[in-house]
Design a protein around this motif. Structure first.
Motif, PDB file in Angstrom:
ATOM      1  N   CYS A   1     -22.719  29.216 -47.016  1.00 20.21           N
ATOM      2  CA  CYS A   1     -22.739  29.467 -45.572  1.00 20.21           C
ATOM      3  C   CYS A   1     -23.331  30.833 -45.258  1.00 20.21           C
ATOM      4  O   CYS A   1     -24.109  30.983 -44.314  1.00 20.21           O
ATOM      5  N   VAL A   2     -22.980  31.842 -46.040  1.00 14.83           N
ATOM      6  CA  VAL A   2     -23.490  33.195 -45.804  1.00 14.83           C
ATOM      7  C   VAL A   2     -25.011  33.217 -45.946  1.00 14.83           C
ATOM      8  O   VAL A   2     -25.723  33.755 -45.078  1.00 14.83           O
ATOM      9  N   LEU A   3     -25.532  32.639 -47.015  1.00 20.16           N
ATOM     10  CA  LEU A   3     -26.982  32.630 -47.233  1.00 20.16           C
ATOM     11  C   LEU A   3     -27.701  31.914 -46.094  1.00 20.16           C
ATOM     12  O   LEU A   3     -28.712  32.401 -45.566  1.00 20.16           O
ATOM     13  N   TYR A   4     -27.175  30.765 -45.704  1.00 20.15           N
ATOM     14  CA  TYR A   4     -27.806  29.974 -44.641  1.00 20.15           C
ATOM     15  C   TYR A   4     -27.707  30.681 -43.290  1.00 20.15           C
ATOM     16  O   TYR A   4     -28.685  30.749 -42.535  1.00 20.15           O
ATOM     17  N   SER A   5     -26.542  31.258 -42.974  1.00 23.15           N
ATOM     18  CA  SER A   5     -26.330  31.902 -41.672  1.00 23.15           C
ATOM     19  C   SER A   5     -27.201  33.138 -41.516  1.00 23.15           C
ATOM     20  O   SER A   5     -27.757  33.389 -40.444  1.00 23.15           O
ATOM     21  N   VAL A   6     -27.335  33.922 -42.584  1.00 21.03           N
ATOM     22  CA  VAL A   6     -28.199  35.107 -42.533  1.00 21.03           C
ATOM     23  C   VAL A   6     -29.648  34.685 -42.323  1.00 21.03           C
ATOM     24  O   VAL A   6     -30.389  35.306 -41.551  1.00 21.03           O
ATOM     25  N   CYS A   7     -30.048  33.602 -42.989  1.00 20.48           N
ATOM     26  CA  CYS A   7     -31.407  33.079 -42.811  1.00 20.48           C
ATOM     27  C   CYS A   7     -31.639  32.652 -41.364  1.00 20.48           C
ATOM     28  O   CYS A   7     -32.681  32.972 -40.774  1.00 20.48           O
ATOM     29  N   ILE A   8     -30.688  31.942 -40.780  1.00 17.51           N
ATOM     30  CA  ILE A   8     -30.811  31.521 -39.379  1.00 17.51           C
ATOM     31  C   ILE A   8     -30.917  32.730 -38.466  1.00 17.51           C
ATOM     32  O   ILE A   8     -31.714  32.749 -37.514  1.00 17.51           O
ATOM     33  N   TYR A   9     -30.120  33.764 -38.739  1.00 11.70           N
ATOM     34  CA  TYR A   9     -30.160  34.970 -37.903  1.00 11.70           C
ATOM     35  C   TYR A   9     -31.547  35.615 -37.967  1.00 11.70           C
ATOM     36  O   TYR A   9     -32.111  36.010 -36.937  1.00 11.70           O
ATOM     37  N   LEU A  10     -32.082  35.719 -39.176  1.00 14.83           N
ATOM     38  CA  LEU A  10     -33.407  36.323 -39.334  1.00 14.83           C
ATOM     39  C   LEU A  10     -34.486  35.478 -38.656  1.00 14.83           C
ATOM     40  O   LEU A  10     -35.393  36.013 -38.013  1.00 14.83           O
ATOM     41  N   LEU A  11     -34.379  34.159 -38.781  1.00 11.95           N
ATOM     42  CA  LEU A  11     -35.343  33.285 -38.117  1.00 11.95           C
ATOM     43  C   LEU A  11     -35.214  33.376 -36.598  1.00 11.95           C
ATOM     44  O   LEU A  11     -36.216  33.339 -35.873  1.00 11.95           O
ATOM     45  N   GLY A  12     -33.973  33.510 -36.117  1.00 10.60           N
ATOM     46  CA  GLY A  12     -33.751  33.688 -34.682  1.00 10.60           C
ATOM     47  C   GLY A  12     -34.357  34.978 -34.173  1.00 10.60           C
ATOM     48  O   GLY A  12     -34.950  35.025 -33.087  1.00 10.60           O
ATOM     49  N   LYS A  13     -34.216  36.021 -34.979  1.00  8.48           N
ATOM     50  CA  LYS A  13     -34.805  37.311 -34.594  1.00  8.48           C
ATOM     51  C   LYS A  13     -36.319  37.219 -34.566  1.00  8.48           C
ATOM     52  O   LYS A  13     -36.966  37.715 -33.630  1.00  8.48           O
ATOM     53  N   ARG A  14     -36.885  36.579 -35.583  1.00  5.44           N
ATOM     54  CA  ARG A  14     -38.339  36.399 -35.614  1.00  5.44           C
ATOM     55  C   ARG A  14     -38.812  35.547 -34.439  1.00  5.44           C
ATOM     56  O   ARG A  14     -39.824  35.862 -33.796  1.00  5.44           O
ATOM     57  N   ALA A  15     -38.076  34.473 -34.138  1.00  2.49           N
ATOM     58  CA  ALA A  15     -38.444  33.621 -33.008  1.00  2.49           C
ATOM     59  C   ALA A  15     -38.376  34.393 -31.700  1.00  2.49           C
ATOM     60  O   ALA A  15     -39.227  34.226 -30.815  1.00  2.49           O
TER      61      ALA A  15
END
Length: 344
Positions: A251-265
């Motif tokens: 969950c941590v790996l996936y959630s951090v990835c989503i956060y970074l993708l959200g920031k990039r978006a």
């Protein structure tokens, strides 16, 4: 507000909207209610894992927005705002939730002690469990904010890195390997404070380094969650929660990835004015969605006979619930005595 701040708050709004809708999707999904051998449970498992990031991203945004609160107001004002935004709505909606439970249970009147226990233990509505760690985070933030600002980013980065290693990674390795590494906890970022620290670090990073690696790690975490849960559940005949948990490594790996993708978006879409206007509008209703969506779901399931296991229903209905939440909140905010229980 300068352009960099506008961009920052836009991606935070974007992530808040995404998280709020994801919570509704999780609560209209049939993951916990259908047999694991049902063909519809396969899609339910995928949906559950895909949108599991909602709470972690919410906590990361708290770190991004509140640790620097002293740049805007003092600690007294900080607590006044937290009381108005969270404590009062929590108490009010917990009371409403208790009355709602009375309605569902054929008007069995609870005792005063039962009502107080329901509120104090966040049991009035099952989704209100997150208020208890949230209040703990709010009480901790003034301590984190007391760190000298020039040292704050480096300190939070230190806490996030070692918190990840000792609080997240090593417990996972110990559990799923033959190794038995001595357990050491970095207490300053124990529990959901880990997400607060990493949210602060990611929000203050001007550039996102090693994005490709983070995406690979995020996809790996997601696949471990989906495939691991499927395999173990099919083997045992019931839902196996071995790979679940908001503080588990997948969950941590996936959630951090989503956060970074959200920031990039957010960076890419910041100049799309129509899209930005919609997201900024909806962001004013995200907390209200958390508060009232389960009432709407349960009432609609009570009065209407939906095929709640249908994939089309599970993908479409959450957006109907979100729209109803916005509509109800709009009306409630026009009533002076009620507007305080649905803050922005």
């Amino acid at each position: 507000m300068n352009n960099s701040n506008s961009q920052k708050f836009f991606y935070i709004n974007l992530l808040n909207v995404l998280s709020a809708i994801s919570v509704i999707i999780l609560h209209t999904n049939c993951f916990w209610t259908v047999d694991v051998y049902s063909s519809r449970w396969i899609s339910a498992n995928i949906i559950e894992c895909l949108f599991y990031f909602a709470v972690p991203v919410f906590f990361m945004n708290i770190g991004a927005t509140l640790i620097d609160y002293q740049d805007r107001y003092g600690t007294k004002e900080y607590f006044r705002r937290r009381i108005n935004k969270c404590v009062i709505p929590f108490i009010a909606w917990s009371l409403i939730g208790t009355l709602f439970s009375v309605f569902k249970n054929d008007f069995a009147i609870p005792s005063l002690t039962t009502v107080l226990n329901e509120i104090l233990n966040a049991n009035a509505m099952s989704v209100y469990w997150f208020f208890l760690p949230l209040f703990g985070i709010y009480l901790s933030i003034p301590v984190l904010a007391a760190i000298d600002k020039e040292k704050r980013i480096a300190t939070m980065k230190y806490a996030a890195i070692f918190g990840f290693i000792f609080n997240i990674l090593l417990p996972f390795v110990n559990r799923y390997s033959a190794l038995n590494i001595a357990s050491v906890s970095v207490s300053i970022v124990s529990g959901y404070l880990f997400y607060v620290s990493i949210g602060y670090v990611l929000s203050h990073s001007e550039t996102i380094n090693h994005m490709g690696i983070m995406i690979v790690l995020g996809i790996t975490g997601l696949l471990i969650h989906i495939i691991g849960t499927y395999n173990l559940s099919i083997k045992s005949g019931h839902i196996d929660q071995t790979y679940k948990g908001y503080l588990s490594l997948p969950c941590v790996l996936y959630s951090v990835c989503i956060y970074l993708l959200g920031k990039r978006a957010g960076e890419k879409l910041n100049n799309k004015e129509r899209f930005k206007k919609v997201i900024n509008y909806l962001s004013k209703y995200t907390f209200a969605m958390y508060l009232i969506h389960l009432f709407i779901i349960q009432l609609s399931f009570h009065f209407f006979k939906f095929d709640t296991t249908s994939l089309i229903f599970r993908l479409f209905y959450p957006f109907v619930v979100a729209i109803i939440c916005v509509f109800i909140t709009n009306i409630t905010r026009r009533i002076p005595i009620l507007r305080r229980i649905v803050p922005e």
